[in-house]
Design a protein around this motif. Structure first.
Motif, mmCIF file in Angstrom:
data_model
loop_
_atom_site.group_PDB
_atom_site.id
_atom_site.type_symbol
_atom_site.label_atom_id
_atom_site.label_comp_id
_atom_site.label_asym_id
_atom_site.label_seq_id
_atom_site.Cartn_x
_atom_site.Cartn_y
_atom_site.Cartn_z
ATOM 1 N N GLU A 13 0.844 -1.185 0.000
ATOM 2 C CA GLU A 13 0.000 0.000 0.000
ATOM 3 C C GLU A 13 0.884 1.241 0.000
ATOM 4 N N THR A 14 0.408 2.335 -0.613
ATOM 5 C CA THR A 14 1.226 3.540 -0.720
ATOM 6 C C THR A 14 1.482 4.171 0.643
ATOM 7 N N TYR A 15 0.509 4.108 1.552
ATOM 8 C CA TYR A 15 0.744 4.702 2.871
ATOM 9 C C TYR A 15 1.822 3.934 3.629
ATOM 10 N N ARG A 16 1.904 2.625 3.430
ATOM 11 C CA ARG A 16 2.959 1.829 4.068
ATOM 12 C C ARG A 16 4.318 2.184 3.465
ATOM 13 N N TYR A 36 6.283 11.050 -1.220
ATOM 14 C CA TYR A 36 4.949 10.956 -1.822
ATOM 15 C C TYR A 36 4.973 9.808 -2.820
ATOM 16 N N ALA A 37 4.129 8.815 -2.600
ATOM 17 C CA ALA A 37 4.113 7.624 -3.448
ATOM 18 C C ALA A 37 2.763 7.459 -4.119
ATOM 19 N N THR A 38 2.791 7.052 -5.360
ATOM 20 C CA THR A 38 1.605 6.640 -6.104
ATOM 21 C C THR A 38 1.901 5.247 -6.664
ATOM 22 N N PRO A 39 0.921 4.555 -7.197
ATOM 23 C CA PRO A 39 1.220 3.223 -7.743
ATOM 24 C C PRO A 39 2.227 3.222 -8.883
ATOM 25 N N THR A 40 2.474 4.375 -9.522
ATOM 26 C CA THR A 40 3.380 4.418 -10.673
ATOM 27 C C THR A 40 4.628 5.262 -10.440
ATOM 28 N N GLY A 41 4.820 5.798 -9.244
ATOM 29 C CA GLY A 41 6.010 6.615 -9.036
ATOM 30 C C GLY A 41 6.202 7.019 -7.587
ATOM 31 N N ILE A 42 7.445 7.453 -7.260
ATOM 32 C CA ILE A 42 7.799 7.904 -5.912
ATOM 33 C C ILE A 42 8.525 9.230 -6.018
ATOM 34 N N ASN A 43 8.091 10.212 -5.229
ATOM 35 C CA ASN A 43 8.795 11.483 -5.075
ATOM 36 C C ASN A 43 9.366 11.552 -3.663
ATOM 37 N N LYS A 214 -5.907 2.306 -7.681
ATOM 38 C CA LYS A 214 -5.870 0.857 -7.433
ATOM 39 C C LYS A 214 -7.263 0.248 -7.528
ATOM 40 N N GLY A 215 -8.271 1.014 -7.098
ATOM 41 C CA GLY A 215 -9.644 0.531 -7.239
ATOM 42 C C GLY A 215 -10.036 0.370 -8.692
ATOM 43 N N VAL A 216 -9.652 1.334 -9.526
ATOM 44 C CA VAL A 216 -9.944 1.238 -10.961
ATOM 45 C C VAL A 216 -9.213 0.056 -11.578
ATOM 46 N N GLU A 217 -7.965 -0.165 -11.161
ATOM 47 C CA GLU A 217 -7.205 -1.316 -11.668
ATOM 48 C C GLU A 217 -7.899 -2.628 -11.306
#
Length: 236
Positions: A13-16, A36-43, A214-217
């Motif tokens: 999970e992104t929060y983890r 800051y994390a998303t399913p496709t990248g990390i800042n 992730k829900g859409v996926e």
């Protein structure tokens, strides 16, 4: 950032991911690290208004073992048991390790799971063997097609198409009884349960972008599975 990359690619999970990155940064003396994390990248930035580093996440799978290994290393770093000089090498070792089970073990497990779900959902014992065969073959097809086209939705569509066709063949040949029970049991290994769980957990943690994506996926995966079975029923 390497720890976050490993976790995202393994299905965390992104929060983890953000929490783990922040704890590691804090343990090494970065008081205001921003992640800051998303399913496709990390800042990631080492402080407010500092230059940001970015990593693109292209491939994602499910490897809970790697997530557990990174979490364990993060706890050791926080406890002061791992030094900064050795942490990158330990993370790199986790990143390159092949911790997932071989394909043949996954196929056997998927076959047995399929038969068990068929019985659990109200199927009769004559449906157990057909479901085991259909589920195993369907999962093997999904793994094979996924390696060829590298688009998971297409792989799951053709796998469910094969599952539906084989289930119809078993029932019409008299080797199976409940067509619906066999299909339901056989597609269960393809159902995106982890994605649905992670989407809900991210939404509850306030990560709206990651949760919705992730829900859409998960919805697209479920649609691909349903569409494959629907095509078979369309020819009946």
């Amino acid at each position: 950032m390497l720890a976050g990359k490993i976790m995202l690619e393994s299905g965390a999970e992104t929060y983890r991911v953000e929490d783990t990155m922040n704890r590691i940064a804090s343990a090494f003396g970065l008081e205001n690290a921003q992640s800051y994390a998303t399913p496709t990248g990390i800042n990631f930035a080492i402080d407010f208004a500092e230059s940001t580093n970015f990593i693109r996440i292209s491939n994602r799978s499910t490897d809970l073992h790697k997530i557990a290994e990174v979490n364990n290393l993060s706890r050791k770093i926080t406890a002061g048991e791992v030094k900064l000089s050795s942490a990158p090498a330990l993370l790199d070792r986790i990143d390159k390790a092949k911790l997932t089970f071989p394909g043949w073990i996954q196929i056997i497990a998927a076959a047995l799971v399929s038969g068990s779900f068929t019985i659990m959902f109200g199927g009769v014992w004559p449906d157990y063997f057909p479901s085991v065969v259909v589920g195993g073959v369907g999962f093997a097809a999904m793994l094979g097609i996924d390696r060829l086209v590298e688009i998971r939705f297409i792989a799951e569509f053709f796998a469910s198409l094969l599952i539906g066709a084989m289930a119809v063949g078993f029932v019409y040949s008299g080797l199976g009884v409940g067509l619906d029970k066999i299909i339901i049991g056989a597609v269960m290994p393809l159902v995106p349960g982890l994605h649905i769980t992670n989407a809900v957990r991210d939404l509850m943690a306030g990560h709206l972008v990651a949760g919705v994506s992730k829900g859409v996926e998960a919805v697209l995966t479920a649609f691909a599975i349903g569409a494959g079975v629907a095509v078979v029923f369309g020819f009946l």
